[in-house]
Design an enzyme around this catalytic site. Structure first.
Site, mmCIF file in Angstrom:
data_model
loop_
_atom_site.group_PDB
_atom_site.id
_atom_site.type_symbol
_atom_site.label_atom_id
_atom_site.label_comp_id
_atom_site.label_asym_id
_atom_site.label_seq_id
_atom_site.Cartn_x
_atom_site.Cartn_y
_atom_site.Cartn_z
ATOM 1 C CE LYS A 22 13.276 -2.550 -69.763
ATOM 2 N NZ LYS A 22 14.018 -2.679 -68.508
ATOM 3 C CG ASN A 23 13.845 0.933 -67.471
ATOM 4 O OD1 ASN A 23 13.417 -0.222 -67.350
ATOM 5 N ND2 ASN A 23 15.042 1.208 -67.962
ATOM 6 C CB CYS A 117 22.679 -8.751 -64.070
ATOM 7 S SG CYS A 117 22.433 -7.660 -65.410
ATOM 8 N NE ARG A 122 21.870 -3.838 -63.155
ATOM 9 C CZ ARG A 122 20.815 -3.857 -63.961
ATOM 10 N NH1 ARG A 122 20.686 -4.812 -64.849
ATOM 11 N NH2 ARG A 122 19.892 -2.932 -63.869
ATOM 12 C CG ASP A 307 19.306 1.549 -70.352
ATOM 13 O OD1 ASP A 307 20.191 0.763 -69.959
ATOM 14 O OD2 ASP A 307 18.321 1.867 -69.651
ATOM 15 N NE ARG A 399 14.294 -8.778 -69.084
ATOM 16 C CZ ARG A 399 15.256 -8.488 -68.243
ATOM 17 N NH1 ARG A 399 16.441 -9.002 -68.423
ATOM 18 N NH2 ARG A 399 15.052 -7.692 -67.225
HETATM 19 N N1 EPU Z 1 24.855 0.588 -57.943
HETATM 20 C C1 EPU Z 1 25.544 0.307 -56.766
HETATM 21 N N2 EPU Z 1 24.806 0.154 -55.615
HETATM 22 C C2 EPU Z 1 23.451 0.258 -55.594
HETATM 23 C C3 EPU Z 1 22.773 0.552 -56.795
HETATM 24 C C4 EPU Z 1 23.496 0.720 -57.952
HETATM 25 O O1 EPU Z 1 26.750 0.186 -56.762
HETATM 26 O O2 EPU Z 1 22.863 0.094 -54.524
HETATM 27 C C5 EPU Z 1 25.606 0.779 -59.193
HETATM 28 C C6 EPU Z 1 25.273 -0.241 -60.265
HETATM 29 O O3 EPU Z 1 25.981 -1.444 -60.103
HETATM 30 C C7 EPU Z 1 25.622 0.508 -61.528
HETATM 31 C C8 EPU Z 1 25.265 1.952 -61.176
HETATM 32 O O4 EPU Z 1 25.207 2.013 -59.759
HETATM 33 O O5 EPU Z 1 26.985 0.407 -61.757
HETATM 34 C C9 EPU Z 1 23.948 2.448 -61.723
HETATM 35 O O6 EPU Z 1 22.951 1.483 -61.512
HETATM 36 P P1 EPU Z 1 21.431 1.850 -61.243
HETATM 37 O O7 EPU Z 1 21.078 1.443 -59.856
HETATM 38 O O8 EPU Z 1 21.150 3.251 -61.651
HETATM 39 O O9 EPU Z 1 20.704 0.857 -62.245
HETATM 40 P P2 EPU Z 1 19.289 0.201 -62.002
HETATM 41 O O10 EPU Z 1 18.448 1.123 -61.233
HETATM 42 O O11 EPU Z 1 19.463 -1.190 -61.533
HETATM 43 C C10 EPU Z 1 18.115 1.239 -64.106
HETATM 44 C C11 EPU Z 1 17.452 0.711 -65.334
HETATM 45 C C12 EPU Z 1 18.494 0.104 -66.254
HETATM 46 C C13 EPU Z 1 19.519 1.184 -66.607
HETATM 47 C C14 EPU Z 1 20.133 1.779 -65.320
HETATM 48 C C15 EPU Z 1 21.070 2.940 -65.575
HETATM 49 C C16 EPU Z 1 15.259 0.132 -64.497
HETATM 50 C C17 EPU Z 1 14.267 -0.921 -64.171
HETATM 51 N N3 EPU Z 1 16.453 -0.282 -64.947
HETATM 52 O O12 EPU Z 1 18.753 0.113 -63.497
HETATM 53 O O13 EPU Z 1 17.834 -0.306 -67.427
HETATM 54 O O14 EPU Z 1 20.546 0.655 -67.402
HETATM 55 O O15 EPU Z 1 19.073 2.237 -64.459
HETATM 56 O O16 EPU Z 1 20.425 3.948 -66.246
HETATM 57 O O17 EPU Z 1 14.968 1.309 -64.389
HETATM 58 C C18 EPU Z 1 17.518 -1.555 -69.406
HETATM 59 O O18 EPU Z 1 16.391 -1.029 -69.505
HETATM 60 O O19 EPU Z 1 18.047 -2.224 -70.329
HETATM 61 C C19 EPU Z 1 18.262 -1.393 -68.162
HETATM 62 C C20 EPU Z 1 19.272 -2.188 -67.815
#
Ligand code: EPU
Length: 422
Positions: A22-23, A117, A122, A307, A399
């Protein structure tokens, strides 16, 4: 809303195939906005989130044709709208992944700011910081990220303050058509980031270092046509391995990759599982034994993935001994704890640490899913529990897990979907 009903306490046995990730599929579909040439994507999982990103691109004027095996042909030659509305973004935060490609190719994007969320606040400040460094003018107004680049985006050196997966992906996509070189330091090293880079390179991008913490993107004039197969889902893989471990069973998972799941495989071995691997398969055998409790902290790849935290906690609930789990990525990713406690689990929470003392048997109960991976942990607990477990609000699970009840049934589980009111 549908529920899953599980009659547990049956050791799972058999073989299943793992779906595409998915990701990886979500950013790869979004990245298709970067080219006017048609592209063909395979191993796309049939999931609710994938349908959402398809609808989002469809609204922008992209033509997406699916065949019966869920291969997708994407043609973004006639994009006429650069808008990602709140109605879609609120159902899937990953919609933010259109921001980088829209800005990179069209110099304009109007994307709803994802709200909070269930698992944490996030923010997306790192996405915006990187894009601003590349020359984008960005305002947040009326709940929308309004971004414009007067001329082409300019390559820049960006140091991420925090490791972010979709943040790295957005900046990488924005850099592909920018003028000059973009360097991302402290980049996310997740295999899905590397898969996105491999896809973009297959279309003619010049990206090196993906999979390491420094990614270098040399801007190119345009991308060409191409085809790409999405990598297997490591989180789905890990979830089914735990399904076997928690029921003291034996499974073989095909169409997967052990090399992107090492931290999880090592923890499962520590829990007592006998694991064998080939290039594209993994088998796990508990030899009928009760698992042993494991300790771990979640952290960015290659450490233990957030995850997989909820699912591994489900394993600890029936393991021998006490396991200590620390969640370092999201501030509220323990929503499954209270639901697991309803099944008899002994878990104490102290801040971002969960201390779980294993009991011999969970007992079936009515439970409610709160987010995707939490719902997977409840299904796993239900598979191990004595009696009947119901998991409500399973739209969360749809999802991210393709055909979950079919796959578990194939492994001998007694599980079915029933229409419910919660
Ligand atoms: N964060 C910030 N600022 C930003 C971006 C992130 O503070 O601008 C923080 C977030 O709040 C969090 C941490 O950094 O505390 C890591 O978040 P990240 O941005 O890596 O998460 P994401 O990109 O929104 C993806 C996956 C998630 C997975 C996370 C961590 C996708 C579509 N989603 O989310 O997947 O948990 O990376 O590995 O790739 C899931 O599949 O169930 C899922 C939630």
């Amino acid at each position: 809303m549908d529920k899953l009903i599980i009659n547990g306490n049956i050791p799972l046995q058999g073989e299943i195939r793992i779906s595409g990730a998915k990701n990886a599929a979500l950013p790869i579909i979004a990245a298709s906005l970067l080219t006017s040439a048609p592209v063909r994507l395979s191993n796309i999982p049939h999931l609710h989130d994938v349908t959402t990103i398809i609808s989002l691109l469809g609204q922008m004027g992209v033509s997406l044709t699916l065949d019966e095996r869920f291969n997708i042909e994407v043609n973004a030659s006639d994009v006429n709208c650069f808008h990602a509305p709140y109605e879609l973004v609120r159902t899937m935060r990953a919609s933010i992944l259109v921001l980088g490609p829209l800005l990179g190719r069209f110099g304009e994007a109007n994307v709803s700011l994802p709200g909070g969320c269930a698992i944490g606040t996030r923010p997306v400040d790192q996405h915006l910081k990187g894009l601003r460094a590349m020359g984008a003018e960005i305002e947040v107004e009326n709940g929308y990220i309004k971004a414009k680049a007067k001329k082409k985006l300019q390559g820049a050196t960006i140091v991420m303050d925090i490791i972010t997966v979709t943040g790295t992906e957005n900046i990488m996509m924005a850099g592909v058509l920018a003028s000059g070189q973009t360097i991302i330091h402290n980049a996310a090293r997740e295999p899905e980031v590397e898969d996105l880079a491999n896809y973009l390179n297959a279309l003619g991008a010049k990206i090196t270092g993906a999979g390491t913490s420094t990614i270098v993107i040399d801007g190119v004039k345009e991308l060409q046509s191409g085809s790409y197969q999405v990598l297997p889902d490591r989180i789905e893989t890990g979830t089914y391995l735990i399904a076997a471990a928690i029921t003291r069973g034996k499974v073989k998972l095909k169409n997967t990759r052990p090399d992107i799941l090492e931290s999880v495989l090592l923890k499962l071995e520590e829990a007592g599982a006998d694991i064998s691997t080939g290039a594209d398969w993994i088998s796990l055998d508990m030899k009928g034994n009760r698992p042993r409790a494991v300790n771990f902290s979640t952290a960015p790849f290659p450490a233990f993935p957030t995850d997989m935290q909820a699912q591994m906690m489900a394993l600890n609930t029936v393991a021998e001994g006490t396991g200590i789990i620390t969640e370092t990525i999201f501030e509220n990713r323990f929503m499954h704890v209270q639901e697991l406690q309803r099944m008899g689990a002994q878990i104490a929470l102290k801040g971002n640490t969960a201390i779980c003392t294993g009991i011999e048997h969970l007992t079936g109960a009515q439970t409610m899913a709160t987010d995707l991976r939490a719902s997977a942990s409840l299904v796993l607990a239900g598979l191990a529990a004595r009696g009947e477990t119901s998991v409500a609000r399973i739209y969360h699970i749809d999802r991210g897990y393709e055909c979950i009840e079919e796959k578990l049934t194939q492994l001998g589980a007694r599980i079915h979907r029933s229409p419910g009111n919660a």
